[in-house]
Design a protein around this motif. Sequence first.
Motif, PDB file in Angstrom:
ATOM      1  N   GLY A  77       0.824  -1.198   0.000  1.00 54.83           N
ATOM      2  CA  GLY A  77       0.000   0.000   0.000  1.00 54.83           C
ATOM      3  C   GLY A  77       0.855   1.244   0.000  1.00 54.83           C
ATOM      4  O   GLY A  77       2.075   1.205  -0.176  1.00 54.83           O
ATOM      5  N   PHE A  78       0.229   2.375   0.187  1.00 53.51           N
ATOM      6  CA  PHE A  78       0.951   3.641   0.107  1.00 53.51           C
ATOM      7  C   PHE A  78       1.314   4.229   1.465  1.00 53.51           C
ATOM      8  O   PHE A  78       2.040   5.193   1.527  1.00 53.51           O
ATOM      9  CB  PHE A  78       0.102   4.663  -0.666  1.00 53.51           C
ATOM     10  N   SER A  79       0.824   3.698   2.528  1.00 52.35           N
ATOM     11  CA  SER A  79       1.103   4.260   3.843  1.00 52.35           C
ATOM     12  C   SER A  79       2.122   3.390   4.589  1.00 52.35           C
ATOM     13  O   SER A  79       1.780   2.666   5.498  1.00 52.35           O
ATOM     14  CB  SER A  79      -0.178   4.401   4.663  1.00 52.35           C
ATOM     15  N   GLU A  80       3.363   3.491   4.175  1.00 54.09           N
ATOM     16  CA  GLU A  80       4.419   2.746   4.848  1.00 54.09           C
ATOM     17  C   GLU A  80       5.189   3.711   5.733  1.00 54.09           C
ATOM     18  O   GLU A  80       5.672   4.740   5.289  1.00 54.09           O
ATOM     19  CB  GLU A  80       5.339   2.103   3.818  1.00 54.09           C
ATOM     20  N   LYS A  81       5.348   3.357   6.996  1.00 54.93           N
ATOM     21  CA  LYS A  81       6.036   4.222   7.950  1.00 54.93           C
ATOM     22  C   LYS A  81       7.511   3.877   8.000  1.00 54.93           C
ATOM     23  O   LYS A  81       7.900   2.738   7.778  1.00 54.93           O
ATOM     24  CB  LYS A  81       5.414   4.061   9.334  1.00 54.93           C
ATOM     25  N   SER A  82       8.323   4.863   8.311  1.00 55.87           N
ATOM     26  CA  SER A  82       9.761   4.641   8.420  1.00 55.87           C
ATOM     27  C   SER A  82      10.062   3.904   9.720  1.00 55.87           C
ATOM     28  O   SER A  82       9.347   4.048  10.724  1.00 55.87           O
ATOM     29  CB  SER A  82      10.494   5.984   8.397  1.00 55.87           C
ATOM     30  N   CYS A  83      11.137   3.135   9.728  1.00 54.72           N
ATOM     31  CA  CYS A  83      11.502   2.406  10.947  1.00 54.72           C
ATOM     32  C   CYS A  83      12.253   3.299  11.928  1.00 54.72           C
ATOM     33  O   CYS A  83      12.447   2.942  13.072  1.00 54.72           O
ATOM     34  CB  CYS A  83      12.338   1.184  10.594  1.00 54.72           C
ATOM     35  N   CYS A  84      12.697   4.471  11.498  1.00 54.39           N
ATOM     36  CA  CYS A  84      13.466   5.381  12.353  1.00 54.39           C
ATOM     37  C   CYS A  84      12.539   6.350  13.074  1.00 54.39           C
ATOM     38  O   CYS A  84      11.501   6.753  12.541  1.00 54.39           O
ATOM     39  CB  CYS A  84      14.471   6.169  11.522  1.00 54.39           C
ATOM     40  N   SER A  85      12.947   6.735  14.282  1.00 56.95           N
ATOM     41  CA  SER A  85      12.179   7.734  15.042  1.00 56.95           C
ATOM     42  C   SER A  85      13.141   8.585  15.868  1.00 56.95           C
ATOM     43  O   SER A  85      14.237   8.152  16.200  1.00 56.95           O
ATOM     44  CB  SER A  85      11.152   7.053  15.952  1.00 56.95           C
ATOM     45  N   ASP A  86      12.714   9.785  16.153  1.00 58.13           N
ATOM     46  CA  ASP A  86      13.500  10.720  16.954  1.00 58.13           C
ATOM     47  C   ASP A  86      12.746  11.009  18.241  1.00 58.13           C
ATOM     48  O   ASP A  86      11.527  11.164  18.244  1.00 58.13           O
ATOM     49  CB  ASP A  86      13.741  12.027  16.212  1.00 58.13           C
ATOM     50  N   ALA A  87      13.483  11.102  19.318  1.00 58.98           N
ATOM     51  CA  ALA A  87      12.896  11.461  20.610  1.00 58.98           C
ATOM     52  C   ALA A  87      13.688  12.637  21.178  1.00 58.98           C
ATOM     53  O   ALA A  87      14.906  12.720  21.000  1.00 58.98           O
ATOM     54  CB  ALA A  87      12.927  10.290  21.574  1.00 58.98           C
ATOM     55  N   GLN A  88      12.985  13.522  21.823  1.00 62.80           N
ATOM     56  CA  GLN A  88      13.633  14.716  22.376  1.00 62.80           C
ATOM     57  C   GLN A  88      13.103  14.958  23.781  1.00 62.80           C
ATOM     58  O   GLN A  88      11.888  14.967  24.010  1.00 62.80           O
ATOM     59  CB  GLN A  88      13.352  15.925  21.490  1.00 62.80           C
ATOM     60  N   ILE A  89      14.033  15.165  24.719  1.00 61.67           N
ATOM     61  CA  ILE A  89      13.684  15.490  26.100  1.00 61.67           C
ATOM     62  C   ILE A  89      14.229  16.882  26.377  1.00 61.67           C
ATOM     63  O   ILE A  89      15.431  17.111  26.275  1.00 61.67           O
ATOM     64  CB  ILE A  89      14.278  14.470  27.088  1.00 61.67           C
ATOM     65  N   ALA A  90      13.355  17.807  26.708  1.00 60.23           N
ATOM     66  CA  ALA A  90      13.771  19.189  26.967  1.00 60.23           C
ATOM     67  C   ALA A  90      13.496  19.526  28.425  1.00 60.23           C
ATOM     68  O   ALA A  90      12.408  19.268  28.945  1.00 60.23           O
ATOM     69  CB  ALA A  90      13.020  20.151  26.066  1.00 60.23           C
ATOM     70  N   ASN A  91      14.497  20.090  29.083  1.00 61.70           N
ATOM     71  CA  ASN A  91      14.349  20.528  30.470  1.00 61.70           C
ATOM     72  C   ASN A  91      14.545  22.029  30.497  1.00 61.70           C
ATOM     73  O   ASN A  91      15.638  22.530  30.238  1.00 61.70           O
ATOM     74  CB  ASN A  91      15.380  19.836  31.361  1.00 61.70           C
TER      75      ASN A  91
END
Length: 138
Positions: free
Chosen positions: A61-75
Amino acid sequence: MKSFFHKILSVALASLVFVTTMSFTVDMHYCGDSLVDFALFHNAQTCGMENQSSQKSCEAGFSEKSCCSDAQIANDGQDDLKTSYTNLSFEHQAFVATFFYTYINLFDGLDKNIVPFRDYTPPYLVRNVQKLHETYLI
């Protein structure tokens, strides 16, 4: 030992104040479930897999998600510190002015050294008091 303990305690408290008022950001990049890059003050580098063109098939199909992700913690640091003392009320200004006026005038020296007993002769010693009471300084 006591002064060493005070120095250690003062350094620890100063670093605590520094860390609590400082703001920082932690960036993390994940590929799947594994951590690839970790950055404290700048953006994390990516692994390069999100730039690859995914091969799409008709079944996927056309909705394939990437296997990579970014996370950010801000204090965010503590920003409610009072940094300026320019907004003083009239009572505070009067107190500060009188305090400095009296403090400066407290240490003004006299023009000459006044000795109030300069014109009087010392008393005449009739007997030796130390020998009378038998107290000798060693």
